[in-house]
Design a protein around this motif. Structure first.
Motif, short mmCIF file in Angstrom:
data_model
loop_
_atom_site.label_atom_id
_atom_site.label_comp_id
_atom_site.label_asym_id
_atom_site.label_seq_id
_atom_site.Cartn_x
_atom_site.Cartn_y
_atom_site.Cartn_z
N UNK A 190 12.31 4.36 47.21
CA UNK A 190 11.90 4.20 48.60
C UNK A 190 12.79 5.06 49.49
N UNK A 191 12.18 5.98 50.21
CA UNK A 191 12.93 6.86 51.12
C UNK A 191 14.07 7.58 50.40
N UNK A 192 13.75 8.15 49.26
CA UNK A 192 14.70 8.98 48.51
C UNK A 192 14.32 10.44 48.74
N UNK A 193 15.29 11.25 49.12
CA UNK A 193 15.05 12.67 49.41
C UNK A 193 15.93 13.55 48.52
N UNK A 194 15.35 14.64 48.05
CA UNK A 194 16.09 15.62 47.25
C UNK A 194 15.89 16.98 47.89
N UNK A 195 16.98 17.75 48.04
CA UNK A 195 16.86 19.05 48.69
C UNK A 195 17.90 20.03 48.16
N UNK A 196 17.49 21.29 48.09
CA UNK A 196 18.40 22.39 47.73
C UNK A 196 19.05 22.19 46.36
N UNK A 197 18.24 21.89 45.35
CA UNK A 197 18.75 21.61 44.01
C UNK A 197 18.02 22.47 42.98
N UNK A 198 18.62 22.55 41.78
CA UNK A 198 18.01 23.23 40.64
C UNK A 198 18.01 22.28 39.45
N UNK A 199 16.85 22.09 38.83
CA UNK A 199 16.71 21.19 37.69
C UNK A 199 16.19 22.00 36.50
#
Length: 225
Positions: A185-194
């Motif tokens: 809930x309301x989890x944000x991911x930004x500027x990453x490499x997977x």
């Protein structure tokens, strides 16, 4: 388009649609009389230099007996606290721990130091409390993320910004594999490499339910590393 706001500042963003002077509804597909336009806003908070979160040295971990608890919830104030809780979760089976709740009390800077993903048999509830985990560098031979393999996971009000997750099987910044179910809930991911054969910005593999979540400016590599 990016807008940077100072404390207590306001900004207004308008989306305008321009059509040629000779355009008409007759130019639309048969049976269609509307044009749908979507505007997505992604907001993030950056700490000022004076209040920058403590950077992890890659080794320090708060001793488990010194971790602060609010009833049954571990309170995470620093990267060392997070590393200390990780030690508890990795030994969940030996400790007969089936459920564990965590709450971030500050932004956490993992400083791109190598992070061993948390493999645990426990079900975990992670309350981000509106805070951000920066620069997580998770690597593992199987599943990688903040968590490697976790039984069940609930996460809310959390941002993961910067960093990477790399594995030879599954990877996601929050978790590589959830064997049961994950509720975000309301989890944000930004500027990453997977990077992994099975990869996702948030959770590599598992039964995931999302509400109010988003991912931005991420790179997915499906090769091994």
């Amino acid at each position: 388009y990016s807008v940077t706001l100072n404390s207590n500042a306001d900004a207004y963003l308008a989306l305008s649609i321009f059509m040629t002077p000779d355009a008409s509804t007759g130019d639309l597909a048969e049976g269609q009389n509307t044009v749908q336009v979507q505007l997505t806003l992604i907001a993030s908070q950056q700490a000022s230099d004076a209040a920058a979160p403590e950077a992890w040295d890659g080794q320090a971990a708060t001793a488990t007996e010194k971790l602060t608890k609010d009833k049954d919830v571990y309170l995470i104030y620093s990267p060392a606290d997070l590393a200390g809780v990780a030690n508890i979760l990795r030994n969940a089976e030996a400790l007969h721990l089936t459920d564990c709740s965590l709450r971030l009390m500050a932004d956490i800077n993992m400083n791109n130091k190598p992070w061993i993903p948390i493999d645990t048999t426990a079900s975990v509830t992670l309350d981000g409390n509106g805070h951000t985990i920066y620069n997580l560098n998770a690597r593992a031979s199987n599943s990688a993320g903040l968590f490697g393999t976790v039984a069940n996971l609930k996460a809310a009000s959390l941002t993961l910004s910067g960093g990477s997750a790399t594995a030879t099987d599954t990877a996601g910044m929050l978790a590589g594999t959830v064997t049961g179910s994950a509720v975000l809930t309301s989890v944000c991911v930004q500027n990453v490499t997977v990077t992994a054969p099975t990869a996702n910005p948030m959770i590599g593999s598992g039964n995931v339910t999302e509400s109010g979540c988003n991912a931005a400016n991420y790179t997915i590599n499906t090769g091994n590393s």
